[in-house]
Motif scaffolding. Structure first.
Motif, short mmCIF file in Angstrom:
data_model
loop_
_atom_site.label_atom_id
_atom_site.label_comp_id
_atom_site.label_asym_id
_atom_site.label_seq_id
_atom_site.Cartn_x
_atom_site.Cartn_y
_atom_site.Cartn_z
N LEU A 122 -7.05 -0.67 -5.42
CA LEU A 122 -6.51 -1.97 -5.81
C LEU A 122 -6.04 -1.98 -7.26
O LEU A 122 -5.15 -2.75 -7.62
CB LEU A 122 -7.56 -3.06 -5.59
CG LEU A 122 -8.02 -3.31 -4.15
CD1 LEU A 122 -8.96 -4.50 -4.09
CD2 LEU A 122 -6.83 -3.53 -3.22
N ALA A 123 -6.62 -1.10 -8.09
CA ALA A 123 -6.20 -1.02 -9.49
C ALA A 123 -4.76 -0.54 -9.61
O ALA A 123 -4.14 -0.71 -10.67
CB ALA A 123 -7.13 -0.09 -10.26
N ARG A 124 -4.23 0.06 -8.55
CA ARG A 124 -2.83 0.52 -8.57
C ARG A 124 -1.84 -0.61 -8.27
O ARG A 124 -0.65 -0.46 -8.48
CB ARG A 124 -2.63 1.63 -7.54
CG ARG A 124 -3.42 2.90 -7.82
CD ARG A 124 -3.12 3.96 -6.78
NE ARG A 124 -3.66 5.25 -7.17
CZ ARG A 124 -3.17 6.43 -6.79
NH1 ARG A 124 -2.12 6.46 -5.99
NH2 ARG A 124 -3.69 7.55 -7.20
N PHE A 125 -2.36 -1.73 -7.79
CA PHE A 125 -1.47 -2.83 -7.42
C PHE A 125 -0.90 -3.47 -8.69
O PHE A 125 -1.60 -3.59 -9.71
CB PHE A 125 -2.24 -3.89 -6.63
CG PHE A 125 -2.52 -3.52 -5.20
CD1 PHE A 125 -2.38 -2.21 -4.75
CD2 PHE A 125 -2.93 -4.48 -4.29
CE1 PHE A 125 -2.65 -1.87 -3.44
CE2 PHE A 125 -3.19 -4.17 -2.98
CZ PHE A 125 -3.05 -2.85 -2.54
N PRO A 126 0.35 -3.94 -8.64
CA PRO A 126 0.91 -4.64 -9.80
C PRO A 126 0.14 -5.92 -10.08
O PRO A 126 -0.25 -6.64 -9.16
CB PRO A 126 2.36 -4.93 -9.37
CG PRO A 126 2.33 -4.88 -7.87
CD PRO A 126 1.30 -3.86 -7.52
N GLY A 127 -0.10 -6.17 -11.37
CA GLY A 127 -0.82 -7.38 -11.75
C GLY A 127 -2.32 -7.26 -11.68
O GLY A 127 -3.03 -8.25 -11.87
N VAL A 128 -2.83 -6.06 -11.43
CA VAL A 128 -4.28 -5.85 -11.35
C VAL A 128 -4.69 -4.88 -12.46
O VAL A 128 -4.11 -3.81 -12.60
CB VAL A 128 -4.70 -5.28 -9.97
CG1 VAL A 128 -6.21 -5.00 -9.96
CG2 VAL A 128 -4.32 -6.24 -8.86
N ASP A 129 -5.66 -5.27 -13.26
CA ASP A 129 -6.18 -4.43 -14.34
C ASP A 129 -7.59 -3.97 -14.00
O ASP A 129 -8.37 -4.71 -13.41
CB ASP A 129 -6.23 -5.21 -15.66
CG ASP A 129 -4.84 -5.55 -16.17
OD1 ASP A 129 -3.90 -4.79 -15.89
OD2 ASP A 129 -4.71 -6.60 -16.84
N LEU A 172 0.83 -1.21 0.00
CA LEU A 172 0.00 0.00 0.00
C LEU A 172 0.86 1.26 0.00
O LEU A 172 0.60 2.21 -0.73
CB LEU A 172 -0.91 0.01 1.23
CG LEU A 172 -2.26 -0.69 1.15
CD1 LEU A 172 -2.93 -0.67 2.50
CD2 LEU A 172 -3.14 -0.05 0.10
N SER A 173 1.87 1.27 0.84
CA SER A 173 2.73 2.44 0.96
C SER A 173 3.48 2.74 -0.33
O SER A 173 3.89 3.87 -0.57
CB SER A 173 3.74 2.23 2.11
OG SER A 173 3.07 2.05 3.34
N ALA A 174 3.64 1.70 -1.16
CA ALA A 174 4.34 1.89 -2.43
C ALA A 174 3.44 2.46 -3.51
O ALA A 174 3.92 3.06 -4.48
CB ALA A 174 4.93 0.56 -2.90
N VAL A 175 2.13 2.29 -3.38
CA VAL A 175 1.23 2.73 -4.44
C VAL A 175 0.36 3.93 -4.06
O VAL A 175 -0.24 4.55 -4.93
CB VAL A 175 0.31 1.57 -4.92
CG1 VAL A 175 1.14 0.43 -5.46
CG2 VAL A 175 -0.61 1.09 -3.80
N VAL A 176 0.29 4.26 -2.78
CA VAL A 176 -0.52 5.42 -2.38
C VAL A 176 0.05 6.02 -1.11
O VAL A 176 0.61 5.32 -0.26
CB VAL A 176 -2.00 5.00 -2.14
CG1 VAL A 176 -2.14 4.14 -0.89
CG2 VAL A 176 -2.93 6.21 -2.07
N PRO A 226 7.43 -4.65 -2.27
CA PRO A 226 6.80 -3.60 -3.06
C PRO A 226 7.59 -3.35 -4.33
O PRO A 226 8.71 -3.83 -4.48
CB PRO A 226 6.87 -2.39 -2.11
CG PRO A 226 8.13 -2.63 -1.32
CD PRO A 226 8.18 -4.12 -1.13
N PRO A 227 7.02 -2.59 -5.28
CA PRO A 227 7.76 -2.24 -6.47
C PRO A 227 9.03 -1.50 -6.09
O PRO A 227 9.08 -0.83 -5.06
CB PRO A 227 6.79 -1.34 -7.26
CG PRO A 227 5.43 -1.68 -6.72
CD PRO A 227 5.65 -2.05 -5.29
N SER A 228 10.05 -1.61 -6.93
CA SER A 228 11.30 -0.91 -6.63
C SER A 228 11.06 0.58 -6.63
O SER A 228 10.12 1.09 -7.22
CB SER A 228 12.35 -1.27 -7.67
OG SER A 228 11.96 -0.80 -8.96
#
Length: 313
Positions: free
Chosen positions: A100-107, A15-19, A131-133
């Motif tokens: 959740l749409a911001r998560f990797p692998g989620v469209d 979560l902290s990586a995407v928002v 998390p993402p790099s």
């Protein structure tokens, strides 16, 4: 999921990586802005924008709402925003899906309904351990200018199935008496706000039937648009009148009163607020996850916000 649940280390790291605080998360269907104020282990504080342009009071999206969304997406490999609302009672389902749409692998998907799907079977939203790099690009729609998002909202409508009567027919005839000049409460020509229209489309759609609370008379939803809802009843069919329109101002007036005062009686809705279709309107509001039926005779509704917001917020 326990309503007191908190984010575990892995999910909180993701979560902290995407928002983060200061981000703007736009809902998937309407591009309605949600302003992230803070992100904590127990949940996320957000505010939205009212029609006047002012910020709303803070709303708390608890961790369990996001965790339930993750679990449903992992188990089913897809998640319908409407299903998130109905299955788990997540009132802020629009925000949770956009998050959740911001998560990797989620469209994200917008047809036939707004929702999500997993694009990569190796990416499970609640099992991500890293998390993402720091150099990866955040999947952030907040780069979209707010003016553009508002313009898109004004030009767009939800899926055609929610606007057009079954079979492609014209909207139901309008009872001119329902659109008299305003009586001081609100304009009788008012349309649904984006927020209320989105909420309504999550709990009903054309073809659904809603029973009135005390007499259990069926009302079939024929069409929904920003100006109102077309409803067919056994009586209207028997008289050959076809579907009748319940204008947006009736539902809006009832909803605003319920949120402001915490309760609403069907009799008061009819006598004090001038809503002639009070039985249907009460049945519709009762379908919202944060509205409870306090009594049937007389019919009284109670506002019971899922996220602990007080009446009027």
């Amino acid at each position: 999921m326990n309503s007191g649940a908190t984010f575990d280390d892995d999910l909180f790291r993701l979560l902290s990586a995407v928002v983060s605080a200061g981000d703007v998360v736009y809902t998937l269907g309407w591009a309605r802005p949600n302003f992230v104020e803070s992100v904590g282990r127990d949940g996320i504080w957000v505010s939205t924008e009212r029609a006047s342009g002012e910020r709303s009071d803070l709303l708390f999206v608890p961790a369990w709402a996001v965790i339930n969304g993750c679990k449903a997406l992992r188990d089913d490999r897809q998640l319908d925003q409407r299903d998130l609302l109905k299955r788990f009672g997540v009132s802020q389902s629009g925000f949770v899906c956009a998050l959740l749409a911001r998560f990797p692998g989620v469209d994200s998907v917008t047809s036939p309904r707004v929702g999500l799907r997993l694009s990569d079977p190796t990416n499970r939203t609640d099992e991500a351990s890293t998390p993402p790099s720091s150099g990866s690009e955040r999947r952030d729609v907040s780069d979209t200018p707010h003016e553009h998002a508002v313009a898109e909202t004004e030009r767009s409508e939800p899926a055609a199935s929610s606007r057009v009567a079954a079979g492609g027919g014209e909207s139901a005839p309008v009872d001119r008496e329902l659109f008299e000049p305003s009586d001081g409460l609100m304009s009788r020509g008012a349309r649904f706000s984006v927020e209320l229209y989105e909420r309504i489309n999550l709990v009903i759609e054309p073809g659904d039937e809603i029973a009135t609370l005390s007499s259990l008379k069926l009302n079939e939803i024929v069409a929904i648009d920003r100006d109102g809802i077309d409803v067919a009843t056994e009586r209207s069919r028997r008289l050959g009148k076809g579907p009748q329109r319940v204008p947006a101002w009736m539902v809006t007036r009832a909803w605003e009163h319920l949120r402001a005062h915490g309760s609403l009686s069907q009799q008061g809705l009819l006598d004090d607020l001038g809503v002639k279709r009070s039985a249907f309107v009460c049945a519709l509001l009762a379908a919202f996850p944060d509205v409870e039926v306090e009594s049937l005779r007389p019919t009284v509704l109670r506002f019971a916000p899922v996220f602990g917001a007080s009446p009027g917020s």
